[in-house]
Motif scaffolding. Structure first.
Motif, PDB file in Angstrom:
ATOM      1  N   VAL A 168     -30.509  73.391  22.642  1.00  0.00           N
ATOM      2  CA  VAL A 168     -30.310  72.464  23.755  1.00  0.00           C
ATOM      3  C   VAL A 168     -29.330  71.387  23.299  1.00  0.00           C
ATOM      4  O   VAL A 168     -29.076  71.220  22.098  1.00  0.00           O
ATOM      5  CB  VAL A 168     -31.631  71.815  24.221  1.00  0.00           C
ATOM      6  CG1 VAL A 168     -32.581  72.852  24.771  1.00  0.00           C
ATOM      7  CG2 VAL A 168     -32.282  71.036  23.081  1.00  0.00           C
ATOM      8  N   GLU A 169     -28.786  70.653  24.239  1.00  0.00           N
ATOM      9  CA  GLU A 169     -27.852  69.579  23.908  1.00  0.00           C
ATOM     10  C   GLU A 169     -28.533  68.549  23.018  1.00  0.00           C
ATOM     11  O   GLU A 169     -29.635  68.101  23.301  1.00  0.00           O
ATOM     12  CB  GLU A 169     -27.325  68.917  25.182  1.00  0.00           C
ATOM     13  CG  GLU A 169     -26.451  69.837  26.021  1.00  0.00           C
ATOM     14  CD  GLU A 169     -25.898  69.142  27.245  1.00  0.00           C
ATOM     15  OE1 GLU A 169     -26.113  67.922  27.379  1.00  0.00           O
ATOM     16  OE2 GLU A 169     -25.259  69.822  28.075  1.00  0.00           O
ATOM     17  N   GLY A 170     -27.837  68.185  21.956  1.00  0.00           N
ATOM     18  CA  GLY A 170     -28.391  67.245  20.986  1.00  0.00           C
ATOM     19  C   GLY A 170     -28.904  67.905  19.728  1.00  0.00           C
ATOM     20  O   GLY A 170     -29.118  67.228  18.715  1.00  0.00           O
ATOM     21  N   LYS A 220     -22.983  75.124   9.916  1.00  0.00           N
ATOM     22  CA  LYS A 220     -21.891  76.083   9.933  1.00  0.00           C
ATOM     23  C   LYS A 220     -22.406  77.465   9.540  1.00  0.00           C
ATOM     24  O   LYS A 220     -23.136  77.624   8.560  1.00  0.00           O
ATOM     25  CB  LYS A 220     -20.790  75.642   8.964  1.00  0.00           C
ATOM     26  CG  LYS A 220     -19.593  76.567   8.945  1.00  0.00           C
ATOM     27  CD  LYS A 220     -18.518  76.065   7.994  1.00  0.00           C
ATOM     28  CE  LYS A 220     -17.316  77.001   7.989  1.00  0.00           C
ATOM     29  NZ  LYS A 220     -16.243  76.511   7.089  1.00  0.00           N
ATOM     30  N   GLY A 221     -22.043  78.467  10.342  1.00  0.00           N
ATOM     31  CA  GLY A 221     -22.479  79.836  10.077  1.00  0.00           C
ATOM     32  C   GLY A 221     -23.771  80.227  10.759  1.00  0.00           C
ATOM     33  O   GLY A 221     -24.173  81.402  10.685  1.00  0.00           O
ATOM     34  N   ALA A 222     -24.447  79.292  11.427  1.00  0.00           N
ATOM     35  CA  ALA A 222     -25.687  79.624  12.132  1.00  0.00           C
ATOM     36  C   ALA A 222     -25.389  80.570  13.286  1.00  0.00           C
ATOM     37  O   ALA A 222     -24.348  80.481  13.943  1.00  0.00           O
ATOM     38  CB  ALA A 222     -26.358  78.351  12.642  1.00  0.00           C
ATOM     39  N   GLY A 268     -22.663  70.514  13.098  1.00  0.00           N
ATOM     40  CA  GLY A 268     -22.541  69.404  14.032  1.00  0.00           C
ATOM     41  C   GLY A 268     -23.618  69.433  15.089  1.00  0.00           C
ATOM     42  O   GLY A 268     -24.499  70.304  15.113  1.00  0.00           O
ATOM     43  N   TYR A 269     -23.530  68.444  15.970  1.00  0.00           N
ATOM     44  CA  TYR A 269     -24.474  68.325  17.087  1.00  0.00           C
ATOM     45  C   TYR A 269     -23.881  68.981  18.329  1.00  0.00           C
ATOM     46  O   TYR A 269     -22.682  68.858  18.599  1.00  0.00           O
ATOM     47  CB  TYR A 269     -24.784  66.855  17.369  1.00  0.00           C
ATOM     48  CG  TYR A 269     -25.591  66.185  16.285  1.00  0.00           C
ATOM     49  CD1 TYR A 269     -26.983  66.227  16.310  1.00  0.00           C
ATOM     50  CD2 TYR A 269     -24.962  65.525  15.239  1.00  0.00           C
ATOM     51  CE1 TYR A 269     -27.731  65.617  15.302  1.00  0.00           C
ATOM     52  CE2 TYR A 269     -25.698  64.912  14.228  1.00  0.00           C
ATOM     53  CZ  TYR A 269     -27.083  64.962  14.275  1.00  0.00           C
ATOM     54  OH  TYR A 269     -27.820  64.369  13.278  1.00  0.00           O
ATOM     55  N   LEU A 291     -19.303  71.244  19.737  1.00  0.00           N
ATOM     56  CA  LEU A 291     -19.988  70.633  18.605  1.00  0.00           C
ATOM     57  C   LEU A 291     -19.215  69.400  18.160  1.00  0.00           C
ATOM     58  O   LEU A 291     -17.976  69.376  18.218  1.00  0.00           O
ATOM     59  CB  LEU A 291     -20.075  71.618  17.434  1.00  0.00           C
ATOM     60  CG  LEU A 291     -20.787  72.950  17.681  1.00  0.00           C
ATOM     61  CD1 LEU A 291     -20.701  73.824  16.441  1.00  0.00           C
ATOM     62  CD2 LEU A 291     -22.237  72.732  18.069  1.00  0.00           C
ATOM     63  N   ILE A 292     -19.940  68.409  17.717  1.00  0.00           N
ATOM     64  CA  ILE A 292     -19.299  67.224  17.147  1.00  0.00           C
ATOM     65  C   ILE A 292     -19.836  66.992  15.745  1.00  0.00           C
ATOM     66  O   ILE A 292     -21.020  67.197  15.472  1.00  0.00           O
ATOM     67  CB  ILE A 292     -19.516  65.959  18.008  1.00  0.00           C
ATOM     68  CG1 ILE A 292     -21.016  65.665  18.187  1.00  0.00           C
ATOM     69  CG2 ILE A 292     -18.833  66.089  19.346  1.00  0.00           C
ATOM     70  CD1 ILE A 292     -21.275  64.325  18.816  1.00  0.00           C
TER      71      ILE A 292
END
Length: 393
Positions: free
Chosen positions: A99-101, A106-108, A204-205, A226-227
């Motif tokens: 979900v957002e947030g 990396k790589g998931a 990132g988120y 993603l940020i």
């Protein structure tokens, strides 16, 4: 404030004499336009000034740890954002329950992309490999015949050309498969696949999600954004009149009002070169230091840019009168020509206070021939309140 009310009470008796006789009506329906109004100035006699020990002086040039106030927001550079998209068209399946947030590494695995064309591309790879192997063997045989003067050189040349063309074809197929996420070296007739895994391109988120199971997507469609907070920074708006005092490396303290009073630290990194004519500011970019607040894009921030060991115009702390959100000082003529002295109120922007002195920047200009009340400013303030009450009654 208790002291101020006491002064009001004292001054009320100091300035009020017997009521003048007045045979006319209590309220004059035609007031004299030249009659003094409450904002026309504060008037004290020379005797009152002496009794209250009100003193005049000038600004003092002191080295104080002054600061500039600025507002802005938390932000990220363009390279902190990553759009998640596919490298080929297909149907998305088994999308993970993000979900957002949510934070992803990396790589998931984010989901899977299925397309029957993946099967065709792998089949083409295997066929090209087999054809290339045959051509290489045939070329080797023809070269041996030519070496024994039993073959035809033209056949060798043709085979060399065919081998080179087939190698180029194989290289292209391999790159296309690797691009969409299929490792060409692992492709065999027994393990041809019809799906590839969608991986997170960076940690990132998640800020946006635009994908669900069964959705047909193309490379132009953004599935997620993603940020990366690693490059979180502070973008401040500094007024044009103050930007000349800002330097790279200056300390910045800031807080996020939505999070409460906690203070955070940053450092001036870049001073903008573009002037904003709408709000008359220049943007200043600051890098965060130490503990950072939870990131929400565009969150408002209040900051102080510290001007270490700067020489500033300062006044005794008691010279600055604060009334709510407003601050001001009083000024009077340097030399009194009459028994009555008129004091003028000037709006100021106070800075930091150190060792009994406050850095002060005038908002209203100081009239020529006038000096600042450096001692007894609250007596003048109290007299102004008495004057206001008398006008109200």
């Amino acid at each position: 404030m208790k002291a101020a009310y006491a002064l009001l009470f004292l001054l009320h008796f100091c300035t009020c004499g017997p009521a003048p006789e007045n045979d006319g009506p209590e309220d004059d329906p035609h007031p004299d336009p030249h009659e003094q109004q409450p904002d026309a100035g504060i008037h004290l006699t020379s005797e009152q000034v002496r009794n209250m020990d009100i003193r005049l002086g000038d600004f003092t040039a002191l080295k104080l740890n002054d600061y500039l106030s600025a507002t802005g927001a938390l932000g990220l550079p363009p390279n902190a954002y990553a759009a998640v998209s596919t490298r080929a068209a297909g149907f998305v399946h088994d999308v993970r329950n993000y979900v957002e947030g949510d934070y992803v590494r990396k790589g998931a695995t984010l989901g899977y992309l299925e397309n029957v064309n993946f099967i065709d591309q792998q089949q083409h790879l295997l066929e090209t490999r087999a054809e290339l192997e045959f051509l290489r063997q045939e070329l080797e045989r023809q070269e041996q015949l030519v070496a024994a003067n039993a073959g035809v050189l033209k056949s060798v040349q043709r085979l060399r050309s065919e081998v080179a063309a087939k190698e180029a074809t194989l290289a292209g197929i391999t790159q296309r498969l690797e691009y969409v996420g299929i490792r060409a070296a692992d492709v065999t007739p027994a393990n041809i696949i019809d799906r590839v895994t969608l991986f997170a391109p960076r940690s990132g988120y998640i800020t946006t999600i635009n994908v669900h199971d069964g959705m047909y997507v193309e490379p132009s469609i953004e599935l997620m954004e993603l940020i990366d907070e690693d490059h979180l920074h502070l973008e401040l708006e500094v007024f044009e009149r103050d930007v000349a005092r800002v330097e790279v490396g200056q300390r910045v303290s800031y807080r996020i009002p939505a999070l409460g009073p906690q203070q955070y630290e940053a450092e001036v990194h870049v001073i903008g070169k573009v002037f904003n004519p709408e709000n008359k500011t220049v943007r200043v970019h600051a890098h965060l230091r130490g503990e950072q607040p939870p990131f929400v894009e565009g969150r408002f921030a209040e900051a102080r840019i510290w001007l270490d060991d700067q020489t500033v115009a300062a006044l005794p702390e008691a010279a600055v009168v604060r009334e709510g959100e407003t601050s001001y000082v009083y000024a009077a003529p340097a030399t009194a020509q009459e028994d009555e002295i008129t004091f003028t109120r000037l709006m100021v922007n106070p800075g930091t206070t150190d060792d009994g002195f406050t850095a002060v920047r005038l908002i209203d200009s100081l009239p020529a021939g006038m000096r600042i009340v450096t001692q007894g400013a609250y007596f003048v303030y109290a007299q102004s309140q008495v004057g206001n009450m008398e006008h109200e009654h």
